[in-house]
Design a protein around this motif. Structure first.
Motif, PDB file in Angstrom:
ATOM      1  N   GLN A 103       0.830  -1.206   0.000  1.00  7.36           N
ATOM      2  CA  GLN A 103       0.000   0.000   0.000  1.00  7.36           C
ATOM      3  C   GLN A 103       0.865   1.256   0.000  1.00  7.36           C
ATOM      4  O   GLN A 103       0.584   2.226  -0.721  1.00  7.36           O
ATOM      5  N   GLU A 131      -4.195  -8.125  -2.819  1.00 10.07           N
ATOM      6  CA  GLU A 131      -5.617  -8.394  -2.633  1.00 10.07           C
ATOM      7  C   GLU A 131      -6.262  -7.305  -1.783  1.00 10.07           C
ATOM      8  O   GLU A 131      -5.759  -6.930  -0.732  1.00 10.07           O
ATOM      9  N   SER A 134      -7.056  -1.020  -3.915  1.00  7.35           N
ATOM     10  CA  SER A 134      -7.764  -0.390  -5.037  1.00  7.35           C
ATOM     11  C   SER A 134      -6.960   0.789  -5.549  1.00  7.35           C
ATOM     12  O   SER A 134      -7.228   1.945  -5.185  1.00  7.35           O
ATOM     13  N   GLU A 136      -5.606   3.792  -7.884  1.00  9.19           N
ATOM     14  CA  GLU A 136      -6.380   4.763  -8.645  1.00  9.19           C
ATOM     15  C   GLU A 136      -6.127   4.653 -10.147  1.00  9.19           C
ATOM     16  O   GLU A 136      -6.805   5.317 -10.940  1.00  9.19           O
TER      17      GLU A 136
END
Length: 336
Positions: A103, A131, A134, A136
């Motif tokens: 992340q 997993e 999200s 961008e």
């Protein structure tokens, strides 16, 4: 751009089409524009272009494990293909493979306004870390031995390991011993699967693999173990560096390669053809992995949904380190 157009005797729209790689320009026009660009030493202003296109013209790369041959060559392929498409690359190297580290890497790339991301971290942990995230922008993942899916670039390493094993079986060996890569690598699991599948299809026993760590030293240690067992006549090592160690250990122990033991590697590193004996191996075009990754992410960035790329196929290279097994005394008697 206006100066380039004036010198080339074309419109600035034609100059733009040439610089953007459009096919709707004649070869003669393209040559005139490229000559004018060289003479004027014209360089595009990426900041100005970003304002117009709302794109940074940059592709982010999240990497782990670049010390190994395949990922390092794939990275070069990504950078080269991105440059040809007019994109810069922004590399983030991970020191850990977990959800938080992944992340943070994506957040760093988003802060730099990349237009797409390629994850070049061929580990099971990397797939788990992705997993639920999200990003961008479009994201493409390198998955050795994986399926052909949208957003995934794969090498058919199961087929590659099967090729190596079948090659030795076809030479007449009663089974094939294996030096595997370390756990956690996607390539390790895929190559184990291909090796086991080939032996199972031939109805041959699969002895427990000897675990290596991709280094020649670990291959050497495995080779010393094989040298003590006179029944071992064929070894498949999961990369060329370990295969080199196996060969050296066997020769140091008085075993002839390939006279008594055949050895095959994987990857086809540039030096493998110059080993003594020249190493039989399985080759993948890892540069093609990089090219496919860039082409795929560009399609996604353009809002299209491309068909999943075909996994990069293996190629068997039979060289001097593999041969039929030595005949037993009983076989010699039958021949005489």
């Amino acid at each position: 751009m206006i100066d380039v157009a004036r010198l080339a005797g074309v419109s600035h729209q034609t100059v733009s089409r040439v610089l953007n790689g459009s096919d709707s320009v004649t070869p003669e026009m393209r040559e005139r524009v490229e000559t004018a660009v060289d003479r004027l030493r014209y360089r595009r202003n990426p900041a100005a272009r970003a304002l117009v296109t709302r794109q940074s013209m940059s592709i982010g790369i999240v990497s782990f494990g670049l010390a190994q041959f395949g990922p390092s060559v794939a990275l070069t392929g990504i950078v080269d293909e991105a440059r040809r498409a007019g994109y810069a690359t922004n590399l983030v190297s991970l020191t850990e493979l977990d959800h938080g580290a992944m992340q943070n890497a994506l957040d760093h790339l988003m802060a730099d306004s990349v237009d797409g991301v390629i994850v070049l971290a061929p580990f099971e942990a990397a797939l788990v870390a992705i997993e639920g995230l999200s990003p961008e922008v479009p994201l493409v993942v390198f998955h050795p031995g994986g399926p052909a899916t949208l957003g995934t670039i794969a090498t058919d390493e199961v087929a590659g390991a099967r090729l190596a094993t079948v090659h030795l079986i076809a030479l007449g060996h009663g089974t094939v011993h294996h030096v595997s890569g370390p756990p956690g690598w996607l390539g390790t699991a895929a190559r184990l699967e291909g090796w086991r599948t080939a032996l199972s299809e031939a109805g041959l026993p699969a002895h427990p693999p000897v675990e290596g760590d991709w280094t020649s030293e670990s291959g050497y240690e495995a080779g010393l173990r094989f040298a003590l067992d006179g029944a071992v006549t064929a070894v498949f090592a999961a990369n060329d560096q370990m295969a080199l160690g196996v060969v050296r250990a066997l020769v140091d122990s008085g075993r002839r390669v390939p006279g008594e033991v055949s050895v095959i590697g994987f990857d086809d590193i540039p030096e493998s053809a110059y080993f003594r004996p020249a190493l039989s191996t399985v080759r993948f075009d890892f540069s093609e992995v990089g090219r496919q990754a860039v082409d795929h992410v560009l399609e996604l960035m353009a809002g299209r949904e491309p068909a999943p790329p075909r996994p990069v196929a293996p190629q068997l290279l039979g060289r001097d380190s593999t041969a039929p097994p030595p005949r037993t005394n009983e076989q010699r008697k039958k021949r005489s």
